[in-house]
Design a protein around this motif. Structure first.
Motif, mmCIF file in Angstrom:
data_model
loop_
_atom_site.group_PDB
_atom_site.id
_atom_site.type_symbol
_atom_site.label_atom_id
_atom_site.label_comp_id
_atom_site.label_asym_id
_atom_site.label_seq_id
_atom_site.Cartn_x
_atom_site.Cartn_y
_atom_site.Cartn_z
ATOM 1 N N PRO A 1 0.808 -1.225 0.000
ATOM 2 C CA PRO A 1 0.000 0.000 0.000
ATOM 3 C C PRO A 1 0.835 1.266 0.000
ATOM 4 C CG PRO A 1 -0.011 -1.008 2.167
ATOM 5 C CD PRO A 1 0.677 -1.975 1.258
ATOM 6 N N LYS A 2 2.121 1.170 0.364
ATOM 7 C CA LYS A 2 2.987 2.345 0.346
ATOM 8 C C LYS A 2 3.409 2.699 -1.077
ATOM 9 C CE LYS A 2 4.805 1.762 5.024
ATOM 10 N NZ LYS A 2 6.026 1.572 5.848
ATOM 11 N N LYS B 1 -1.754 4.014 -4.255
ATOM 12 C CA LYS B 1 -2.865 4.728 -3.616
ATOM 13 C C LYS B 1 -4.110 3.842 -3.562
ATOM 14 C CE LYS B 1 -0.128 8.348 -4.061
ATOM 15 N NZ LYS B 1 0.629 8.038 -5.278
ATOM 16 N N LEU B 2 -4.345 3.069 -4.622
ATOM 17 C CA LEU B 2 -5.507 2.173 -4.622
ATOM 18 C C LEU B 2 -5.352 1.105 -3.552
ATOM 19 C CD1 LEU B 2 -8.159 1.210 -5.834
ATOM 20 C CD2 LEU B 2 -6.854 0.000 -7.596
ATOM 21 N N GLY B 3 -4.146 0.570 -3.388
ATOM 22 C CA GLY B 3 -3.913 -0.401 -2.329
ATOM 23 C C GLY B 3 -4.166 0.193 -0.958
ATOM 24 N N ALA B 4 -3.728 1.427 -0.753
ATOM 25 C CA ALA B 4 -3.979 2.100 0.520
ATOM 26 C C ALA B 4 -5.470 2.292 0.750
ATOM 27 C CB ALA B 4 -3.258 3.453 0.545
ATOM 28 N N ASP C 1 -2.965 8.642 4.951
ATOM 29 C CA ASP C 1 -1.870 8.366 5.861
ATOM 30 C C ASP C 1 -2.204 7.095 6.684
ATOM 31 O OD1 ASP C 1 -3.989 10.002 7.032
ATOM 32 O OD2 ASP C 1 -2.790 9.998 8.853
ATOM 33 N N PRO C 2 -1.238 6.341 7.143
ATOM 34 C CA PRO C 2 0.206 6.583 7.122
ATOM 35 C C PRO C 2 0.890 6.126 5.828
ATOM 36 C CG PRO C 2 -0.207 4.556 8.287
ATOM 37 C CD PRO C 2 -1.560 5.093 7.879
ATOM 38 N N PHE C 3 0.109 5.617 4.878
ATOM 39 C CA PHE C 3 0.722 5.075 3.662
ATOM 40 C C PHE C 3 1.197 6.175 2.717
ATOM 41 C CE2 PHE C 3 -2.695 2.129 5.031
ATOM 42 C CZ PHE C 3 -1.886 1.104 5.491
ATOM 43 N N ASP D 1 -0.322 13.526 3.194
ATOM 44 C CA ASP D 1 -0.932 14.654 2.484
ATOM 45 C C ASP D 1 -1.659 14.217 1.215
ATOM 46 O OD1 ASP D 1 0.045 16.379 4.433
ATOM 47 O OD2 ASP D 1 1.904 16.758 3.335
ATOM 48 N N HIS D 2 -2.276 13.056 1.264
ATOM 49 C CA HIS D 2 -3.104 12.550 0.166
ATOM 50 C C HIS D 2 -4.511 12.273 0.699
ATOM 51 C CE1 HIS D 2 0.708 11.831 -1.892
ATOM 52 N NE2 HIS D 2 0.033 11.573 -2.997
ATOM 53 N N LEU D 3 -5.493 12.576 -0.128
ATOM 54 C CA LEU D 3 -6.874 12.231 0.176
ATOM 55 C C LEU D 3 -7.367 11.227 -0.857
ATOM 56 C CD1 LEU D 3 -9.463 13.047 1.927
ATOM 57 C CD2 LEU D 3 -10.118 14.398 -0.090
#
Length: 232
Positions: A51-52, A55-58, A213-215, A218-220
């Motif tokens: 996931p790091k 983004k889809l995995g996160a 976060d935490p992956f 500053d991403h939504l």
């Protein structure tokens, strides 16, 4: 025997080394795409999904309702070298993913992936200009966008206007630092979501939104459904 649970179509959680790991069932057994670990369980091979690096995995680990199904048509904007696209390919046993990438250098890596996976259609293009690939891409059930541009909401909307099926789903990763390095990420996220209410004549109903976060700092992450007035 390890525990394998399907948490969404084609997305699995595996109990591994005393923790839950994300995975997809490998469409091309024996082949690792980006050095990820391959796991054999009950005559199936799974690819661990970091996931790091996705983004889809996160979003999957953060319990978003992932609208991608086995037979979806997906338009993926910002495909890069294909790390996440390869997992989407695993999910789409009877579907297809159109992978749009702007960088010719990165596209070379993506083309190597497409040589192995027939359900990925690579497109070298600027996601700001969907008209340049409108002759290639069919209507999509899902658009996933991971584009580090300041006009992320506008890119999502214009591509949705061209390609998204009525009541189709938009999945969006909003990177605040690509929009404004000085403003508060929360304010940027609020402003970008507001833009989706009606931009380029396209309206969306936001179904889910969570910070990644935490992956990914500053991403939504956001899942929305295109709004269509059935009375018109």
């Amino acid at each position: 025997m390890m525990s394998v649970e399907e948490i969404s179509d084609g997305i699995f959680e595996i109990d591994l080394d005393d923790r839950k790991s994300l995975a997809t069932r490998n469409l091309m057994p024996g082949i690792s795409v980006y050095g990820e670990r391959l796991i054999e369980e009950e005559d199936e091979e799974y690819r661990l999904w970091d996931p790091k690096r996705s983004k889809l995995g996160a979003m999957a680990l953060k319990k978003f309702e992932i609208p991608i199904t086995y037979d979806s048509t997906v338009l993926y904007l910002g495909a890069a070298s294909g790390t996440t696209v390869s997992h989407v390919s695993d999910i789409l046993r009877d579907g297809l993913v159109y992978a749009v990438e702007f960088s010719p250098r990165t596209m070379r890596d993506l083309l190597q992936l497409c040589d192995q996976r027939p359900n990925i259609i690579p497109i070298l293009a600027d996601a700001n200009k969907p008209q340049s690939y409108a002759h290639i891409v069919e209507k999509a059930d899902v658009i996933f966008q991971d584009v580090a541009q300041p006009n992320q909401a506008e890119i999502a909307a214009i591509n949705s206007k061209y390609f998204l099926e009525e009541h189709g789903h938009l999945m969006l990763s909003i990177k605040s630092r690509s929009i404004d390095t000085t403003a508060s990420p929360k304010k940027i996220f609020k402003d970008e979501v507001r833009k989706l209410e009606n931009v380029f004549g396209v309206e969306f109903e936001v179904l889910q939104r969570k910070e990644l976060d935490p992956f990914h700092e500053d991403h939504l992450g956001l899942v929305a459904r295109m709004f269509v007035d059935d009375e018109e």
